[in-house]
Design a protein around this motif. Structure first.
Motif, PDB file in Angstrom:
ATOM      1  N   UNK A 527     -46.512 -92.260  64.936  1.00 50.31           N
ATOM      2  CA  UNK A 527     -45.486 -92.516  63.867  1.00 50.31           C
ATOM      3  C   UNK A 527     -43.799 -92.511  64.888  1.00 50.31           C
ATOM      4  N   UNK A 528     -44.078 -91.634  65.550  1.00 52.74           N
ATOM      5  CA  UNK A 528     -42.653 -91.363  66.458  1.00 52.74           C
ATOM      6  C   UNK A 528     -42.458 -92.418  67.725  1.00 52.74           C
ATOM      7  N   UNK A 529     -43.403 -93.865  68.018  1.00 48.11           N
ATOM      8  CA  UNK A 529     -43.274 -94.532  68.190  1.00 48.11           C
ATOM      9  C   UNK A 529     -42.378 -95.801  67.766  1.00 48.11           C
ATOM     10  N   UNK A 551     -34.123 -87.116  68.106  1.00 49.73           N
ATOM     11  CA  UNK A 551     -35.323 -86.859  67.555  1.00 49.73           C
ATOM     12  C   UNK A 551     -35.066 -85.437  67.178  1.00 49.73           C
ATOM     13  N   UNK A 552     -34.523 -84.394  67.294  1.00 54.61           N
ATOM     14  CA  UNK A 552     -33.920 -82.722  67.128  1.00 54.61           C
ATOM     15  C   UNK A 552     -33.390 -83.234  65.592  1.00 54.61           C
ATOM     16  N   UNK A 553     -32.532 -83.720  65.709  1.00 55.52           N
ATOM     17  CA  UNK A 553     -31.631 -84.339  64.053  1.00 55.52           C
ATOM     18  C   UNK A 553     -32.469 -84.638  63.264  1.00 55.52           C
ATOM     19  N   UNK A 554     -33.372 -85.557  63.971  1.00 53.93           N
ATOM     20  CA  UNK A 554     -34.175 -85.949  62.603  1.00 53.93           C
ATOM     21  C   UNK A 554     -35.147 -84.744  61.773  1.00 53.93           C
ATOM     22  N   UNK A 555     -35.413 -83.523  63.109  1.00 51.29           N
ATOM     23  CA  UNK A 555     -36.427 -83.081  62.449  1.00 51.29           C
ATOM     24  C   UNK A 555     -35.455 -82.085  61.843  1.00 51.29           C
ATOM     25  N   UNK A 556     -34.759 -81.738  61.742  1.00 56.99           N
ATOM     26  CA  UNK A 556     -33.796 -80.233  61.535  1.00 56.99           C
ATOM     27  C   UNK A 556     -33.582 -80.817  59.955  1.00 56.99           C
ATOM     28  N   UNK A 557     -33.235 -81.852  59.562  1.00 54.14           N
ATOM     29  CA  UNK A 557     -33.225 -82.375  58.262  1.00 54.14           C
ATOM     30  C   UNK A 557     -34.356 -81.918  57.712  1.00 54.14           C
ATOM     31  N   UNK A 558     -35.835 -82.247  58.242  1.00 53.32           N
ATOM     32  CA  UNK A 558     -37.156 -82.130  57.028  1.00 53.32           C
ATOM     33  C   UNK A 558     -36.757 -79.716  57.576  1.00 53.32           C
TER      34      UNK A 558
END
Length: 613
Positions: A527-529, A551-558
């Motif tokens: 899914x990350x690819x 990526x860090x920004x995206x994971x941070x929202x979760x």
């Protein structure tokens, strides 16, 4: 103690339990007699072809192999180790061992040579059946430590004229013995008693050295009869079996068809699961939660890529499905408008999703680790219920399971008939019943610690009983206390996060004796690819993607979304993303895809400590 036997309001055919076969070998012979020409197993041959075999055909192969083992000197309750991936030959070998009156010692094919030698030696195995040259090589490397092993039988390969025999050689020896003594196997089967050892399964070792769990024939015949007694499955079902047969979950699913008579498609290639479901059209399948998480994330990611009207219709349909699922959970009858909306959603969306999984699935069965309730509700919404169950190696797997007509999402169901569940004063789940092990092999002290004098097994899990349904909250050993004196259940937090974030494969929450919780986040490569391709990172390596600021920004929202669902002391204040995928091969996961928490924490201890700087 709070207790439950879970069967007070359930129709149970108790005669099936009371009159069950004395051994797995007897059960297998009874199945051959009852339906000799019915399909028993189906397995892949080459890229496209599938081969089906009947119970009678399976019986003939098993008889030859069992006779071959007897010809090699195998005696009742001797151990025969089996190191192989999930395939039809594993099934044949396991049945042959038990029909020879011996006991199968299961060895994961991913186990390293040192641990293979320990398991084979500790079990006292006389013969090892190995899948290929790689597995044989592990044994040859430690041959001096295996004085009890008289021969190794290789499935894919040939003998060396010394220690190693080919599968064909074993069958030839069986043929010769049966020509001299046609009753050699049947005589051996008739002498098997219910209390004889059938299987020795070594725990996968999430912590410490693996322990051999001793399971008698009576444990397996009980589990099969108890599931049959509640009518969960029938002879018209078709099972898709990919789980590691070295694991207790896969092993119990291999025992059920002997009792009930349905055919089983056997293929251990994990990367072929979804593709094969669409080809073989099974009615049920067992799996670990990670499979459902990946399937959910994959479908949600595909719809994200589609965007526009398709995405809006999909989201609307899931919303309607979730409303219907909630009504079922609450015991309410949905209104006319909701029923009409669901019929339209089913025609536009859900029928297509179900076709992706073969179109005939009545349900999935989830075990081995906690399933996030949101994932369970999503599958229930699209019309493929996931029946979560519960059991351990020490209880022959199936201690509790949800039923199709009373599936309470978020619980692991009610006990199967004949099994009792209790909650100790400290919250630990206790199990008592015919499926419980007789003890740990060569480990009397460990046995005494786990089994009470009156037969209760201490599971090490924390849970509660609600209206007869068992709810598991965490592993006793995994729970930790922060420096503020607050307890945190990391497994529950991880299950919640993986239901929220389609890009996460694991999250390890840490905070023992610390002022707040931090976490390691493992990403799913597939899914990350796809996500990277949509976000200007196409062609980047996994390590580069994982450490990118996007990526860090995206994971941070979760993480922020996760924290909204947690108590203040449970919230993840800081996190770091692991720069590689967590895998079985790297030792991060057990072969049944359970997180080896201690291994991962030790591997990334510097990163965790750094989060407190």
């Amino acid at each position: 103690m709070t207790t439950s036997n879970g069967t007070s309001d359930e129709k149970v055919d108790r005669e099936k339990i009371e009159n069950r076969a004395p051994s797995v070998a007897h059960m297998f012979l009874d199945r051959i007699t009852a339906s000799p020409d019915a399909e028993a197993f189906r397995f892949p041959m080459g890229a496209e072809e599938w081969i089906g075999v009947t119970w009678a055909q399976t019986g003939e192969r098993v008889r030859l192999l069992a006779a071959g083992l007897i010809a090699l000197g195998i005696q009742p309750e001797d151990r025969v180790s089996l190191a192989s991936t999930t395939r039809y030959e594993w099934v044949l070998a396991d049945l042959a061992v038990m029909c020879a009156g011996a006991a199968t010692t299961t060895v994961y094919p991913t186990t390293n040579a040192h641990d293979v030698a320990f398991i084979v030696a500790d079990s006292g195995s006389r013969i090892v059946i190995a899948e290929d040259a790689d597995q044989v090589g592990k044994l040859v490397q430690h041959r001096d430590e295996l004085p009890d092993v008289s021969a190794v039988v290789v499935v894919d390969g040939h003998g060396d004229g010394d220690w190693v025999l080919g599968y064909d050689d074993l069958e030839d020896r069986g043929r010769t013995l049966l020509a001299e003594n046609p009753n050699a196997v049947s005589d051996r089967i008739q002498r098997i008693r219910p209390d004889h050892l059938a299987t020795l399964i070594y725990t996968s070792g999430t912590t410490g050295r693996p322990k051999g769990v001793r399971l008698p024939h009576s444990a397996w015949t009980y589990e099969a009869a108890a599931i049959d007694a509640i009518g969960l499955l029938g002879p018209d079902d078709l099972q898709y079996l990919w789980l590691p047969l070295s694991h207790v979950f896969g092993k119990v699913l291999l025992t059920l068809p002997l009792q009930i008579g349905f055919p089983t498609v056997v293929d251990g290639r994990v990367d072929k699961i979804v593709e094969n479901l669409a080809v073989v059209h099974p009615t049920f399948m067992g799996a670990a939660p990670r499979i459902f998480e990946k399937a959910h994330a994959r479908i949600e990611s595909m719809m994200e890529d589609e965007g526009g009207a398709k995405k809006r219709i999909f989201d609307w349909a899931v919303g309607v499905g979730l409303k219907m699922s909630r009504a079922r959970q609450d015991g309410r009858s949905p209104g006319t408008r909701d029923r009409l909306g669901y019929a339209l959603a089913d025609r536009l969306v859900f029928s297509t999703v179900r076709e992706r999984f073969g179109g005939r699935l009545r349900f999935f069965i989830s075990g081995s680790a906690p399933l996030n309730p949101d994932i369970g509700r999503w599958f229930d919404a699209v019309g493929i219920p996931v029946l979560e169950g519960y059991g351990l190696t020490e209880t022959a797997a199936a201690s509790c399971v949800n039923r199709p007509d009373s599936n309470r999402i978020g619980t692991v169901g009610r006990p199967v008939p004949g099994t009792e569940i209790a909650i100790a004063d400290d919250g630990e789940v206790m199990i008592k019943g015919p499926g419980v092990m007789t003890g740990y092999h060569n480990r009397p002290e460990a046995t005494a610690e786990s089994l009470t004098e009156d037969g209760w097994f201490r599971t090490g899990d924390i849970g509660s009983i609600e209206d007869g349904y068992l709810r598991i909250t965490d592993r006793k050993k995994d729970m930790f206390k922060t420096s503020q004196g607050k307890y945190v259940a990391p497994s529950a937090t991880a299950a919640t996060f993986k239901g929220i974030c389609p890009y996460a494969s694991e999250i390890v929450v840490y905070g023992e004796g610390r002022p707040y919780c931090v976490a390691l986040v493992g990403l799913d490569a597939e899914t990350m690819t796809e996500w990277a391709g949509r976000n200007g990172l196409d062609g980047a390596s996994f390590a580069e993607i994982s450490q990118h600021e996007k990526t860090r920004g995206m994971i941070s929202t979760y993480i922020e979304e996760l924290n909204l669902q947690l108590n203040r002391w449970e919230q993840v204040k800081k996190f770091t993303i692991i720069d590689r995928e967590l895998t079985v091969e790297s030792g991060d996961l057990t072969p049944s895809m359970k997180l080896r928490r201690k291994v991962v924490v030790d591997s990334f201890s510097d990163s965790l400590v750094g989060l407190y700087d």
